[in-house]
Design a protein around this motif. Structure first.
Motif, PDB file in Angstrom:
ATOM      1  N   VAL A   8       0.840  -1.201   0.000  1.00 37.60           N
ATOM      2  CA  VAL A   8       0.000   0.000   0.000  1.00 37.60           C
ATOM      3  C   VAL A   8       0.877   1.254   0.000  1.00 37.60           C
ATOM      4  O   VAL A   8       1.959   1.271   0.589  1.00 37.60           O
ATOM      5  N   GLU A   9       0.417   2.300  -0.671  1.00 36.87           N
ATOM      6  CA  GLU A   9       1.150   3.570  -0.728  1.00 36.87           C
ATOM      7  C   GLU A   9       0.342   4.661  -0.039  1.00 36.87           C
ATOM      8  O   GLU A   9      -0.801   4.910  -0.406  1.00 36.87           O
ATOM      9  N   PRO A  10       0.908   5.333   0.943  1.00 36.61           N
ATOM     10  CA  PRO A  10       0.201   6.436   1.587  1.00 36.61           C
ATOM     11  C   PRO A  10       0.262   7.693   0.724  1.00 36.61           C
ATOM     12  O   PRO A  10       1.088   7.798  -0.194  1.00 36.61           O
ATOM     13  N   GLN A  11      -0.611   8.644   1.033  1.00 36.98           N
ATOM     14  CA  GLN A  11      -0.602   9.942   0.370  1.00 36.98           C
ATOM     15  C   GLN A  11      -0.103  10.999   1.359  1.00 36.98           C
ATOM     16  O   GLN A  11      -0.476  10.964   2.535  1.00 36.98           O
ATOM     17  N   PRO A  12       0.735  11.925   0.888  1.00 33.79           N
ATOM     18  CA  PRO A  12       1.194  12.977   1.811  1.00 33.79           C
ATOM     19  C   PRO A  12       0.050  13.895   2.225  1.00 33.79           C
ATOM     20  O   PRO A  12      -0.811  14.222   1.407  1.00 33.79           O
ATOM     21  N   LEU A  13       0.047  14.255   3.482  1.00 35.81           N
ATOM     22  CA  LEU A  13      -0.952  15.187   4.003  1.00 35.81           C
ATOM     23  C   LEU A  13      -0.294  16.567   4.082  1.00 35.81           C
ATOM     24  O   LEU A  13       0.478  16.838   4.995  1.00 35.81           O
ATOM     25  N   ASN A  14      -0.602  17.404   3.103  1.00 37.38           N
ATOM     26  CA  ASN A  14       0.064  18.707   2.999  1.00 37.38           C
ATOM     27  C   ASN A  14      -0.713  19.836   3.657  1.00 37.38           C
ATOM     28  O   ASN A  14      -0.189  20.940   3.812  1.00 37.38           O
ATOM     29  N   GLY A  15      -1.938  19.581   4.017  1.00 36.80           N
ATOM     30  CA  GLY A  15      -2.741  20.604   4.676  1.00 36.80           C
ATOM     31  C   GLY A  15      -3.694  19.949   5.651  1.00 36.80           C
ATOM     32  O   GLY A  15      -3.758  18.723   5.770  1.00 36.80           O
ATOM     33  N   ALA A  16      -4.448  20.775   6.360  1.00 36.02           N
ATOM     34  CA  ALA A  16      -5.357  20.260   7.380  1.00 36.02           C
ATOM     35  C   ALA A  16      -6.446  19.390   6.764  1.00 36.02           C
ATOM     36  O   ALA A  16      -6.878  19.603   5.627  1.00 36.02           O
ATOM     37  N   LEU A  17      -6.877  18.402   7.527  1.00 33.20           N
ATOM     38  CA  LEU A  17      -8.038  17.615   7.126  1.00 33.20           C
ATOM     39  C   LEU A  17      -9.306  18.468   7.262  1.00 33.20           C
ATOM     40  O   LEU A  17      -9.348  19.397   8.071  1.00 33.20           O
ATOM     41  N   PRO A  18     -10.349  18.156   6.501  1.00 34.14           N
ATOM     42  CA  PRO A  18     -11.570  18.968   6.558  1.00 34.14           C
ATOM     43  C   PRO A  18     -12.359  18.744   7.846  1.00 34.14           C
ATOM     44  O   PRO A  18     -12.167  17.738   8.538  1.00 34.14           O
ATOM     45  N   GLY A  19     -13.226  19.690   8.148  1.00 37.54           N
ATOM     46  CA  GLY A  19     -14.152  19.539   9.259  1.00 37.54           C
ATOM     47  C   GLY A  19     -13.863  20.388  10.468  1.00 37.54           C
ATOM     48  O   GLY A  19     -14.667  20.429  11.403  1.00 37.54           O
ATOM     49  N   TYR A 189      -4.252   6.007   3.952  1.00 40.87           N
ATOM     50  CA  TYR A 189      -3.182   6.454   4.841  1.00 40.87           C
ATOM     51  C   TYR A 189      -2.669   7.806   4.383  1.00 40.87           C
ATOM     52  O   TYR A 189      -2.396   8.010   3.194  1.00 40.87           O
ATOM     53  N   ARG A 190      -2.496   8.737   5.320  1.00 46.55           N
ATOM     54  CA  ARG A 190      -1.927  10.052   5.040  1.00 46.55           C
ATOM     55  C   ARG A 190      -0.711  10.249   5.936  1.00 46.55           C
ATOM     56  O   ARG A 190      -0.773  10.001   7.148  1.00 46.55           O
ATOM     57  N   THR A 191       0.377  10.714   5.335  1.00 47.39           N
ATOM     58  CA  THR A 191       1.605  10.899   6.108  1.00 47.39           C
ATOM     59  C   THR A 191       1.933  12.380   6.268  1.00 47.39           C
ATOM     60  O   THR A 191       1.762  13.174   5.338  1.00 47.39           O
ATOM     61  N   VAL A 192       2.388  12.726   7.454  1.00 47.92           N
ATOM     62  CA  VAL A 192       2.787  14.096   7.775  1.00 47.92           C
ATOM     63  C   VAL A 192       4.310  14.163   7.775  1.00 47.92           C
ATOM     64  O   VAL A 192       4.970  13.441   8.524  1.00 47.92           O
ATOM     65  N   ASP A 193       4.854  15.025   6.924  1.00 50.62           N
ATOM     66  CA  ASP A 193       6.293  15.240   6.863  1.00 50.62           C
ATOM     67  C   ASP A 193       6.646  16.395   7.792  1.00 50.62           C
ATOM     68  O   ASP A 193       6.339  17.557   7.490  1.00 50.62           O
ATOM     69  N   PHE A 194       7.273  16.088   8.905  1.00 48.52           N
ATOM     70  CA  PHE A 194       7.577  17.133   9.886  1.00 48.52           C
ATOM     71  C   PHE A 194       8.782  17.983   9.487  1.00 48.52           C
ATOM     72  O   PHE A 194       9.170  18.887  10.232  1.00 48.52           O
ATOM     73  N   ASP A 195       9.361  17.699   8.327  1.00 50.63           N
ATOM     74  CA  ASP A 195      10.367  18.585   7.747  1.00 50.63           C
ATOM     75  C   ASP A 195       9.772  19.421   6.618  1.00 50.63           C
ATOM     76  O   ASP A 195      10.494  20.177   5.966  1.00 50.63           O
ATOM     77  N   GLY A 196       8.476  19.283   6.370  1.00 55.08           N
ATOM     78  CA  GLY A 196       7.841  19.943   5.239  1.00 55.08           C
ATOM     79  C   GLY A 196       7.120  21.228   5.609  1.00 55.08           C
ATOM     80  O   GLY A 196       7.278  21.779   6.713  1.00 55.08           O
ATOM     81  N   ASP A 197       6.300  21.697   4.674  1.00 57.87           N
ATOM     82  CA  ASP A 197       5.510  22.908   4.905  1.00 57.87           C
ATOM     83  C   ASP A 197       4.372  22.603   5.883  1.00 57.87           C
ATOM     84  O   ASP A 197       3.975  21.458   6.074  1.00 57.87           O
ATOM     85  N   GLY A 198       3.834  23.653   6.453  1.00 57.66           N
ATOM     86  CA  GLY A 198       2.697  23.492   7.349  1.00 57.66           C
ATOM     87  C   GLY A 198       3.064  23.026   8.744  1.00 57.66           C
ATOM     88  O   GLY A 198       2.184  22.694   9.543  1.00 57.66           O
ATOM     89  N   ILE A 199       4.355  22.974   9.042  1.00 58.42           N
ATOM     90  CA  ILE A 199       4.815  22.557  10.371  1.00 58.42           C
ATOM     91  C   ILE A 199       5.198  23.795  11.165  1.00 58.42           C
ATOM     92  O   ILE A 199       5.930  24.661  10.679  1.00 58.42           O
TER      93      ILE A 199
END
Length: 306
Positions: A8-19, A189-199
């Motif tokens: 399985v391949e996760p997708q990067p989570l680049n912004g907040a989830l909705p709701g 699956y969504r992955t958060v990159d803590f070296d990326g934007d939005g941190i």
């Protein structure tokens, strides 16, 4: 299957989830979803020489094992709905853990689960079906936390990118606490990159991610126990509630009254992460910070925080 890289391949989570909802506060319910046997020598460094040998003996000796709780947490968000942190032990463990945990981990960890103690059963008792849980946050993917992932097929799972990389593609997963069959599933699956934007930073935590964009639930990057371990900061109406995950096993490791574990993934990063938690505790003494598997702590924890 356990030793193979996952499909399985996760997708990067680049912004907040909705709701999310501006100014939202949440409530948190701790759930004890089974127990595992774990020697104290693996949770608290006993000191002295021959550490590796003594630890190996402790891990293989039932006499040194201590039954410790496996917690999960139900977060009630006013607009997102029920959010879960970690999944507890799989319902099948109530009748034997060899299939879910694998032979070796089942033999040494001796997972146990009472009827109705699994997270899906506890949720249903509260009027929540597992399919109604939109988001599951994983502090990390060690098998005692990932055991029941399969029960939440309709949920979006959020995990740090560093944790996914090591759990899904690192060498010797079983020796490092992972059972890939738990999460090698065609889920979202969504992955958060803590070296990326939005941190950004929050209070004493250097790297955090605002999960819903409203400040109600933040993931704090607290590696060391595992490659990409996260803690979860929940904004209550009063003080924050911090799900520490396994950044510390025992409550005494937060205040320094107990030594740290003897063999974390990265001892330096664990000390850094624990220092962020300690500084937060000093700055906000009213905030609850949960340890990973402290029997005394969970024996007296309140059923709900809001």
């Amino acid at each position: 299957m356990d030793e193979l890289a996952v499909h399985v391949e996760p997708q990067p989570l680049n912004g907040a989830l909705p709701g999310g909802q501006a100014g939202a506060n949440v409530a948190v319910e701790p759930l004890i979803a089974g127990h595992v046997d774990f020697p104290r020598a693996a949770m608290v460094d006993q000191g002295g020489s021959f550490k590796t040998l003594r630890l190996a003996r402790a891990m293989s000796s039932s006499k040194q094992a201590e039954s410790v709780p496996v917690p999960a947490f139900l977060i009630h968000h006013p607009t997102v709905g029920p959010v879960l942190v970690d999944t507890g032990l799989h319902p099948s463990i109530a009748s034997g853990g060899s299939e879910n945990f694998g032979g070796l981990a089942n033999r040494f960890g001796r997972p146990s689960l009472e009827a109705g103690e699994d997270v899906p059963s506890q949720l249903r008792a509260k009027g929540v079906e597992p399919r109604q849980v939109p988001v599951v946050v994983m502090t990390h993917l060690h098998l005692d936390h990932s055991s029941a992932i399969s029960e939440f097929r309709d949920s979006t799972f959020v995990v740090s990118a560093a944790e996914w990389q090591d759990a899904a593609h690192g060498s010797k997963p079983s020796l490092n606490g992972y059972r890939r069959a738990h999460f090698d599933l065609a889920f979202d699956y969504r992955t958060v990159d803590f070296d990326g934007d939005g941190i950004g930073s929050y209070a004493t935590f250097g790297r955090t991610f605002d999960l819903f964009g409203d400040g109600s639930v933040r993931l704090a990057f607290t590696p060391g126990h595992s490659a990409g371990h996260c803690s979860v900061i929940c904004r209550l109406a009063g003080d924050d509630f911090v799900i520490g995950g396994d950044a510390m096993y025992m409550a005494g490791q937060l205040d320094g009254s107990e030594p740290l574990p003897p063999r974390p993934f990265d001892a330096h990063m664990l000390r850094r992460s624990l220092q962020e938690l300690r500084l937060f505790h000093a700055q906000f003494p009213g905030a609850v910070i949960t340890p990973g598997h402290d029997p005394d702590f969970y024996a007296r924890i309140a059923p709900r925080f809001e």
